[in-house]
Write a protein that holds these residues in place. Structure first.
Motif, short mmCIF file in Angstrom:
data_model
loop_
_atom_site.label_atom_id
_atom_site.label_comp_id
_atom_site.label_asym_id
_atom_site.label_seq_id
_atom_site.Cartn_x
_atom_site.Cartn_y
_atom_site.Cartn_z
N TYR A 1 0.84 -1.21 0.00
CA TYR A 1 0.00 0.00 0.00
C TYR A 1 0.87 1.26 0.00
CZ TYR A 1 -2.82 3.77 1.97
OH TYR A 1 -3.42 4.98 2.21
N ASP A 2 1.89 1.30 0.86
CA ASP A 2 2.75 2.49 0.95
C ASP A 2 3.49 2.75 -0.35
OD1 ASP A 2 2.04 3.16 3.53
OD2 ASP A 2 3.68 2.05 4.48
N ILE A 3 3.93 1.68 -1.02
CA ILE A 3 4.63 1.85 -2.29
C ILE A 3 3.70 2.47 -3.33
CG2 ILE A 3 5.59 0.58 -4.27
CD1 ILE A 3 6.79 -1.39 -2.19
N VAL A 4 2.51 1.89 -3.49
CA VAL A 4 1.57 2.38 -4.50
C VAL A 4 1.12 3.80 -4.18
CG1 VAL A 4 -0.69 1.99 -5.57
CG2 VAL A 4 0.81 0.05 -5.06
N ARG A 5 0.94 4.09 -2.89
CA ARG A 5 0.51 5.44 -2.47
C ARG A 5 1.53 6.51 -2.88
NH1 ARG A 5 1.62 8.21 2.18
NH2 ARG A 5 2.61 6.37 3.12
N LYS A 6 2.81 6.15 -2.90
CA LYS A 6 3.86 7.13 -3.19
C LYS A 6 4.23 7.20 -4.66
CE LYS A 6 5.77 6.74 1.46
NZ LYS A 6 6.91 6.33 2.32
N LEU A 7 3.63 6.37 -5.48
CA LEU A 7 3.88 6.45 -6.93
C LEU A 7 3.16 7.67 -7.50
CD1 LEU A 7 3.51 2.69 -7.97
CD2 LEU A 7 5.63 4.01 -7.71
N PRO A 8 3.65 8.21 -8.63
CA PRO A 8 3.04 9.43 -9.21
C PRO A 8 1.59 9.20 -9.64
CG PRO A 8 5.19 8.97 -10.21
CD PRO A 8 4.83 7.77 -9.38
N GLU A 9 0.78 10.23 -9.47
CA GLU A 9 -0.61 10.15 -9.92
C GLU A 9 -0.67 9.97 -11.43
OE1 GLU A 9 -3.41 13.07 -8.66
OE2 GLU A 9 -2.52 13.28 -6.67
N GLY A 10 -1.65 9.18 -11.88
CA GLY A 10 -1.83 8.97 -13.31
C GLY A 10 -0.90 7.94 -13.92
N SER A 11 -0.04 7.34 -13.10
CA SER A 11 0.93 6.39 -13.65
C SER A 11 0.33 5.00 -13.82
CB SER A 11 2.17 6.32 -12.75
OG SER A 11 1.81 5.89 -11.44
N GLN A 12 0.99 4.18 -14.62
CA GLN A 12 0.64 2.78 -14.78
C GLN A 12 1.55 1.95 -13.86
OE1 GLN A 12 -1.62 1.21 -17.24
NE2 GLN A 12 -2.47 3.29 -17.17
N VAL A 13 1.00 0.88 -13.29
CA VAL A 13 1.76 0.04 -12.38
C VAL A 13 1.83 -1.37 -12.96
CG1 VAL A 13 1.95 -0.90 -10.04
CG2 VAL A 13 0.97 1.37 -10.40
N GLY A 14 3.05 -1.90 -13.04
CA GLY A 14 3.24 -3.27 -13.50
C GLY A 14 3.57 -4.18 -12.33
N LEU A 15 2.95 -5.34 -12.29
CA LEU A 15 3.21 -6.34 -11.25
C LEU A 15 3.65 -7.63 -11.94
CD1 LEU A 15 -0.02 -5.87 -9.06
CD2 LEU A 15 2.18 -4.70 -8.79
N GLU A 16 4.80 -8.18 -11.51
CA GLU A 16 5.30 -9.40 -12.14
C GLU A 16 6.02 -10.26 -11.11
OE1 GLU A 16 7.99 -10.86 -15.99
OE2 GLU A 16 7.77 -8.72 -15.51
N THR A 17 5.64 -11.53 -11.04
CA THR A 17 6.30 -12.45 -10.12
C THR A 17 7.58 -12.98 -10.78
OG1 THR A 17 4.91 -14.24 -10.97
CG2 THR A 17 4.20 -13.16 -8.94
N SER A 18 8.58 -13.23 -9.95
CA SER A 18 9.86 -13.74 -10.46
C SER A 18 9.73 -15.21 -10.84
CB SER A 18 10.95 -13.57 -9.40
OG SER A 18 10.61 -14.29 -8.22
#
Length: 372
Positions: free
Chosen positions: A75-92
């Motif tokens: 939650y803290d990581i996503v909260r601090k990302l820039p507004e309007g940005s795209q987020v990618g999630l990928e498992t190793s």
């Protein structure tokens, strides 16, 4: 798993879901949020074993999968990302970490396997109905403050929901009490609520559902049995265990024969209580009300610091009466009243007092006096 989604959508859902997770956990998996792809979307789920929250977020799924990561860190990581940005999630490839990428930012979180994540077994939910968010919000706001914090009488640590027959038909009722004060509020009973068991919804669940009721026009789906309750608010599904106990017969403490009626301007009265209680100590927050014809004198005496009095013009024509109350409890109740005039129905200095808005039969408050 590889997905891409809007930061704002992900943050909104994490805000709802991560609050369920306790900051301190002896079971590591309970510190995590479950992240699972679901038919072109991402499903987030968190639980503390008593309460479970889940929400589905639109996402572009490139590779399906599921994992769990630390909820508050995520939650803290996503909260601090820039507004309007795209987020990618990928498992190793080794299944050890989840990579979170957005623009030039990259984070890697340790994962625990999805198979370890617990699931609240709901079982059969015997009653289903729909309630307006505004109605549920009213019930919660008018009673929540009276929920007890006492661990011994655990059955008072929530709001008692049940249906009753009233003069105008069936009512859906919420009651809360801590033994010093009682709050009762009614709304018309929705179709499907008839015959439901009386249930006690825990304090934490009450707080979480209240935060979801932002849009008063929204319909809230309610499913319940005598052990579990599930609320569906938009895309959020909140499932909770109920308090396993018997709520006391609250009707016995609601006074019926209080014959002394006091009417006071609600705002003036609250402001006066707030002013004179400034001088009170934390241990003794008693304010004495001295009632005579057309007049009320509020008095607070603190042996360590001094005293305060204030006089108000009120409607009162019964015999003179001195009665004391906890100032904070008086302020809590007057904050819930919505009309301009507060009505107090009193009996004597040792008996409970009934407090209501003028002409409001849907809500009432009972307050036990203090010795002054």
């Amino acid at each position: 798993m590889r997905v891409t989604l809007e930061r704002s959508e992900l943050l909104k859902s994490l805000t709802h879901v991560h609050r369920v997770v306790e900051r301190r956990n002896t079971i590591p998996i309970l510190s995590n949020v479950l992240v699972r792809t679901d038919a072109g979307a991402l499903k987030l789920k968190a639980t503390d074993l008593d309460l479970e929250a889940q929400e589905t977020v639109p996402a572009m799924v490139e590779r399906p999968g599921a994992t769990t990561v630390p909820a508050h860190m995520f939650y803290d990581i996503v909260r601090k990302l820039p507004e309007g940005s795209q987020v990618g999630l990928e498992t190793s490839s080794d299944g050890a970490t989840l990579a979170i990428t957005s623009g030039r930012s990259r984070f890697s979180l340790q994962m625990l396997p999805e198979s370890d994540f617990p699931d609240i077994t709901v079982g059969e939910l015997s009653h289903r109905f729909t309630l307006k968010a505004s109605s549920l919000k009213t019930l919660i706001e008018r009673t929540q403050f009276a929920i007890s914090n006492e661990e011994i009488r655990y059955y008072l640590n929530g709001i008692f929901l049940h249906t009753v027959e009233g003069p105008g038909g069936r009512r859906f009722r919420a009651v809360a009490t801590d033994g010093h004060r009682l709050a009762r509020a009614d709304v018309p009973a929705p179709d499907g609520a008839a015959g439901m068991p009386g249930i006690i919804v825990p304090r934490k669940t009450v707080g979480e559902i209240q935060r979801l009721l932002e849009n008063p026009d929204l319909d809230v789906g309610v499913e319940l049995s005598d052990a579990k309750i599930r609320f569906t608010v938009g895309d959020v599904v909140l499932t909770s265990k109920l308090i396993d106990g018997t709520f006391p017969d609250y009707g016995r403490v609601i006074p019926q024969g209080n014959d002394k009626e006091l009417r006071a301007d609600r705002a003036e009265f609250a402001e006066a209580v707030d002013r004179v209680s400034t001088i009170s100590s934390e241990r003794g927050r008693a304010v004495k009300l001295t009632l005579t014809a057309g007049k009320m004198v509020l008095t607070v005496v603190n042996p360590d610091s001094g005293s305060a009095t204030e006089e108000l013009v009120v409607e009162y024509d019964a015999e003179p009466l001195d009665i004391g109350f906890n100032a904070r409890y008086l302020l809590d109740i007057t904050a819930q009243l919505t009309g301009e005039t507060a009505v107090f129905r009193l009996a004597d200095p040792g008996s409970p007092t009934l407090i209501q808005d003028v002409g409001d039969g849907d809500t009432l408050y009972v307050l036990m006096p203090m010795r002054v």
